[in-house]
Design a protein around this motif. Structure first.
Motif, PDB file in Angstrom:
ATOM      1  N   UNK A 136     -31.294 -11.443  10.077  1.00 33.67           N
ATOM      2  CA  UNK A 136     -29.898 -11.503   9.960  1.00 33.67           C
ATOM      3  C   UNK A 136     -29.494 -10.359  10.523  1.00 33.67           C
ATOM      4  N   UNK A 137     -28.530 -10.289  11.480  1.00 28.95           N
ATOM      5  CA  UNK A 137     -27.900  -8.887  11.882  1.00 28.95           C
ATOM      6  C   UNK A 137     -26.543  -9.005  11.603  1.00 28.95           C
ATOM      7  N   UNK A 138     -25.723  -7.703  11.125  1.00 30.75           N
ATOM      8  CA  UNK A 138     -24.505  -7.485  10.505  1.00 30.75           C
ATOM      9  C   UNK A 138     -23.558  -7.984  11.482  1.00 30.75           C
ATOM     10  N   UNK A 152     -34.775 -15.229   4.979  1.00 29.53           N
ATOM     11  CA  UNK A 152     -33.903 -14.400   5.522  1.00 29.53           C
ATOM     12  C   UNK A 152     -34.637 -13.080   5.871  1.00 29.53           C
ATOM     13  N   UNK A 153     -34.667 -12.614   7.147  1.00 30.10           N
ATOM     14  CA  UNK A 153     -35.336 -11.209   7.485  1.00 30.10           C
ATOM     15  C   UNK A 153     -34.076 -10.448   7.700  1.00 30.10           C
ATOM     16  N   UNK A 161     -26.185  -2.758  16.975  1.00 29.51           N
ATOM     17  CA  UNK A 161     -26.802  -3.750  15.883  1.00 29.51           C
ATOM     18  C   UNK A 161     -27.038  -3.242  14.841  1.00 29.51           C
ATOM     19  N   UNK A 162     -26.977  -3.557  13.782  1.00 27.59           N
ATOM     20  CA  UNK A 162     -27.187  -2.962  12.473  1.00 27.59           C
ATOM     21  C   UNK A 162     -27.596  -4.028  11.526  1.00 27.59           C
ATOM     22  N   UNK A 163     -28.308  -3.421  10.361  1.00 31.81           N
ATOM     23  CA  UNK A 163     -28.622  -4.314   9.293  1.00 31.81           C
ATOM     24  C   UNK A 163     -27.749  -4.552   8.278  1.00 31.81           C
ATOM     25  N   UNK A 164     -27.744  -5.743   7.806  1.00 32.75           N
ATOM     26  CA  UNK A 164     -26.787  -6.230   6.808  1.00 32.75           C
ATOM     27  C   UNK A 164     -27.075  -5.261   5.134  1.00 32.75           C
ATOM     28  N   UNK A 200     -26.137  -6.565  -0.566  1.00 34.86           N
ATOM     29  CA  UNK A 200     -25.231  -7.508  -1.128  1.00 34.86           C
ATOM     30  C   UNK A 200     -25.052  -8.767  -0.256  1.00 34.86           C
ATOM     31  N   UNK A 201     -24.957  -8.345   1.279  1.00 34.13           N
ATOM     32  CA  UNK A 201     -24.365  -9.280   2.004  1.00 34.13           C
ATOM     33  C   UNK A 201     -25.943 -10.437   2.108  1.00 34.13           C
ATOM     34  N   UNK A 202     -27.062  -9.812   2.170  1.00 38.94           N
ATOM     35  CA  UNK A 202     -28.094 -10.573   2.253  1.00 38.94           C
ATOM     36  C   UNK A 202     -28.313 -11.449   1.010  1.00 38.94           C
ATOM     37  N   UNK A 203     -28.073 -10.975  -0.082  1.00 39.43           N
ATOM     38  CA  UNK A 203     -27.868 -11.680  -1.341  1.00 39.43           C
ATOM     39  C   UNK A 203     -26.936 -12.763  -1.407  1.00 39.43           C
ATOM     40  N   UNK A 204     -25.842 -12.548  -0.941  1.00 42.51           N
ATOM     41  CA  UNK A 204     -24.604 -13.368  -0.642  1.00 42.51           C
ATOM     42  C   UNK A 204     -25.295 -14.823   0.403  1.00 42.51           C
ATOM     43  N   UNK A 205     -25.768 -14.297   1.370  1.00 42.16           N
ATOM     44  CA  UNK A 205     -26.213 -15.289   2.317  1.00 42.16           C
ATOM     45  C   UNK A 205     -27.362 -16.163   1.715  1.00 42.16           C
ATOM     46  N   UNK A 206     -28.293 -15.534   1.066  1.00 42.68           N
ATOM     47  CA  UNK A 206     -29.382 -16.418   0.442  1.00 42.68           C
ATOM     48  C   UNK A 206     -28.846 -17.320  -0.648  1.00 42.68           C
TER      49      UNK A 206
END
Length: 238
Positions: free
Chosen positions: A171-173, A196-197, A210-213, A216-222
């Motif tokens: 996952x790339x922001x 999700x990596x 490019x940056x890491x999400x 909170x965004x990772x949790x929402x995606x999951x």
């Protein structure tokens, strides 16, 4: 088969195994966030011939109990089944990493019982796949149908194979939005597990900016994928 890299021991790459990781060169994708871009483009020269690898594996019997094969894209090589077969004949279980663009080779290694575990990348939702995989530029028409159909075929082959597997998305922001994971979830509905990596920037990543999400965004995606896949986990976040 020419070997482009060898990690002599890992506890992470092959779940439940003390393994080595073998890196093969070449890839048909150009993901802008790739950590192995020199392998993908062929810029990194081979470090050994396969006979040297087999000599290494022979000496490591009893110390290693698995071999992970990654790239690049291993399934780009039509002689991959023969190569894995030699590793299996030495008594090593094999894990394969793939981007799913060569379903025929994937099917062959699965049907011949050559691998114990497969990790397959799902780069993004179908409509954003070509852009995320670096084979289209912003603003270009995304003629993704034949390309995405290969990914879709590989998903089906893997889910029906009976072999242990995982799907995973880095996952790339700047490349992923939360709503993309609804489409990913529908695509792999009923899958065994999905990771999700979190993207990590490195010197080897070919494109800057490019940056890491966020967590909170990772949790929402999951959470979006959990509507379709029971076992959804996040990697790379402390």
């Amino acid at each position: 088969m020419k070997i482009h890299g060898l990690q002599k021991m890992t506890l992470l790459d092959f779940p439940g195994h003390v393994a080595c990781t073998v890196f093969l060169g070449g890839c048909d994708l150009r993901c802008p966030y790739c950590h192995n871009y020199e392998l993908a483009t062929g810029q990194a020269p081979p470090i050994m011939e396969e006979e040297e690898l087999f000599s290494f594996l022979s000496k490591r019997k009893g110390l290693l109990d698995g071999v992970a094969i990654t790239g690049g894209e291993p399934c780009l090589h039509p002689d991959l089944p023969v190569f894995i077969g030699r590793i299996k004949a030495m008594g090593y279980p094999v894990k394969l990493d793939t981007n799913g663009t060569h379903p025929a080779v994937l099917r062959e290694v699965l049907e011949k019982g050559l691998v114990e575990y497969v990790a397959m990348d799902i780069k993004n939702s179908p409509s954003k796949y070509a852009l995320t995989a670096g084979i289209a530029q912003p603003g270009e028409p995304l003629q993704t149908a034949p390309f995405v159909d290969k990914i879709r075929e590989s998903v089906g082959i893997l889910m029906e194979s009976g072999v242990d597997y995982e799907f995973r998305t880095t996952v790339v922001d700047e490349l992923h939005e939360v709503q993309d994971f609804d489409e990913i979830g529908k695509w792999i509905a009923g899958a065994r597990r999905y990771f999700l990596q979190c993207f990590t920037d490195r010197d080897t990543v070919p494109f800057g900016g490019l940056s890491a999400p966020s967590k909170e965004k990772l949790s929402a995606c999951a959470e979006r994928v959990r509507a379709y896949v029971q076992d959804v986990q996040i990697r790379g976040v402390e």
